[in-house]
Design an enzyme around this catalytic site. Structure first.
Site, short mmCIF file in Angstrom:
data_model
loop_
_atom_site.label_atom_id
_atom_site.label_comp_id
_atom_site.label_asym_id
_atom_site.label_seq_id
_atom_site.Cartn_x
_atom_site.Cartn_y
_atom_site.Cartn_z
N HIS A 1 -5.48 -3.43 5.37
CA HIS A 1 -4.88 -3.83 4.10
C HIS A 1 -5.94 -4.40 3.15
O HIS A 1 -5.76 -5.43 2.53
CB HIS A 1 -3.77 -4.87 4.36
CG HIS A 1 -3.02 -5.29 3.13
ND1 HIS A 1 -2.37 -4.40 2.30
CD2 HIS A 1 -2.84 -6.52 2.57
CE1 HIS A 1 -1.80 -5.06 1.31
NE2 HIS A 1 -2.08 -6.35 1.44
N ASP B 1 0.84 -1.21 0.00
CA ASP B 1 0.00 0.00 0.00
C ASP B 1 0.87 1.26 0.00
O ASP B 1 0.56 2.25 -0.67
CB ASP B 1 -0.91 0.00 1.23
CG ASP B 1 -1.81 -1.23 1.29
OD1 ASP B 1 -2.23 -1.70 0.22
OD2 ASP B 1 -2.05 -1.72 2.40
#
Length: 351
Positions: free
Chosen positions: A213, A186
């Site tokens: 996530h 990310d």
């Protein structure tokens, strides 16, 4: 490009990823010289993430022993990777009967095992398969290498990290400082997308990403991005946030049923493992974002910047100042993240 030059460039790329300004201090960790003996284990090493991750960890001179495990096909991956002229000694293991041998004496266990996402699948669709795989692997970790740092890649990370924690608690081996959900992809995506939009050199960019996530639980803090850009408006930030949150789906759809984000995930996994190795070796000021046990919100697990040290987590850092848009995002992600955590805990405690 000659092999030696390729090794140097791969090391240089990993060096540049440290999230603090002090990253230049750590350049010496990739120079030639003596390093402590460190064993890294990859569980799921023959898979789409596992194979490129095995290659990248073989290139890391901080690794002295690289143990590759999967249910099948690992001896071939190990033989292939072992021919690379770098420090790590490679061994391949396959099947349940060899799992203990693969794990014994490890410093870091990286877990990309499980099935990948396919078009139309959410990370929760993966849960029933991957949750069982993670649970069984963590039972073995608790038995054979209870003091290792565990880097969880298997999705859904929002649930698999709580599963691992519950397994370790039952075994009496849980140390919250040694369990990490790898959310580095990310961060990698946020840096790449921000640099492209702000037209700044990507190697200089830092963007913290917090929360979880998966989808809306991924919250990039572009208000804290460096170098600052005055050219990005509110709509640009919203679009960058959405693209970061949907980065995995973007790759799944682009591969049209032929896989998920394996190569970029392997890179991100190698970056985070490298940071953990540096922390274990006593390199100061190693900070990466990770999904860990946390008290910075009311949720028991949360991704934020974490300072790494000789025992794993040295300090869980706060969120810092948030924009109004980020404050809204933080509140809106909490119910989904809470539900994912509870789902993992419930699964782990089933007989």
């Amino acid at each position: 490009m000659k092999a030696a030059a390729m090794l140097r460039s791969a090391g240089a790329a990993l060096r540049r990823t440290t999230t603090e300004p002090s990253r230049l201090m750590s350049r010496s960790c990739y120079s030639s010289g003596s390093h402590p003996e460190r064993k890294v284990v990859i569980l799921g090493a023959a898979g789409g993430i596992g194979q490129p991750l095995s290659l990248l960890m073989k290139l890391n001179p901080l690794v002295s022993s690289l143990s590759l495990y999967d249910i099948a096909n690992t001896p071939g991956v190990a033989a292939d990777v072992s021919h690379i002229n770098s420090r790590a000694q490679v061994a391949g293991y396959a099947g349940d009967e060899q799992l203990g041998q693969a794990l014994e004496g490890s410093d870091i266990v990286i877990i990309p095992a499980g099935v990948p996402r396919k078009p139309g699948m959410t990370r929760d669709d993966l849960f029933n398969i991957n949750a069982g795989i993670v649970k069984s692997l963590c039972i073995a970790i608790a038995k054979y290498c209870p003091n290792a740092l565990v880097n969880m890649i298997s999705n859904p990370v929002n649930s698999t990290v709580p599963i691992a924690a519950e397994v370790f608690k039952k075994a009496g081996t849980y140390d919250e400082k040694k369990l990490f959900g790898v959310t580095t992809l990310d961060v990698v995506r946020a840096k790449t997308f921000y640099a492209g939009k702000a037209k700044v050199p990507v190697a200089e960019v830092n963007v913290p990403v917090v929360g979880g996530h998966a989808g809306v639980t991924i919250l990039p803090l572009f208000s804290q991005a460096t170098p600052k850009s005055n050219s990005l408006g509110d709509e640009d930030i919203k679009a960058l946030t959405k693209r970061t949150q949907d980065g995995g789906t973007e790759v799944v759809e682009a591969k049209a049923g032929k896989g998920s984000a394996t190569l970029s995930m392997a890179y991100a996994g190698a970056v985070f493992a490298d940071a953990c190795l540096k922390g274990l070796n006593g390199v100061p000021d190693i900070v990466e974002c990770s999904y860990v046990q946390s008290t910075i919100t009311e949720l028991p697990f949360f991704a934020s910047k974490v300072r790494l040290g000789k025992n794993g987590v040295e300090e869980v850092l706060g969120l810092g100042p948030l924009s109004d848009y980020e404050k809204e995002g933080l509140e809106s992600l909490k119910p989904e993240l809470k539900s994912s955590i509870e789902k993992g805990v419930k699964f782990a405690n089933q007989s």
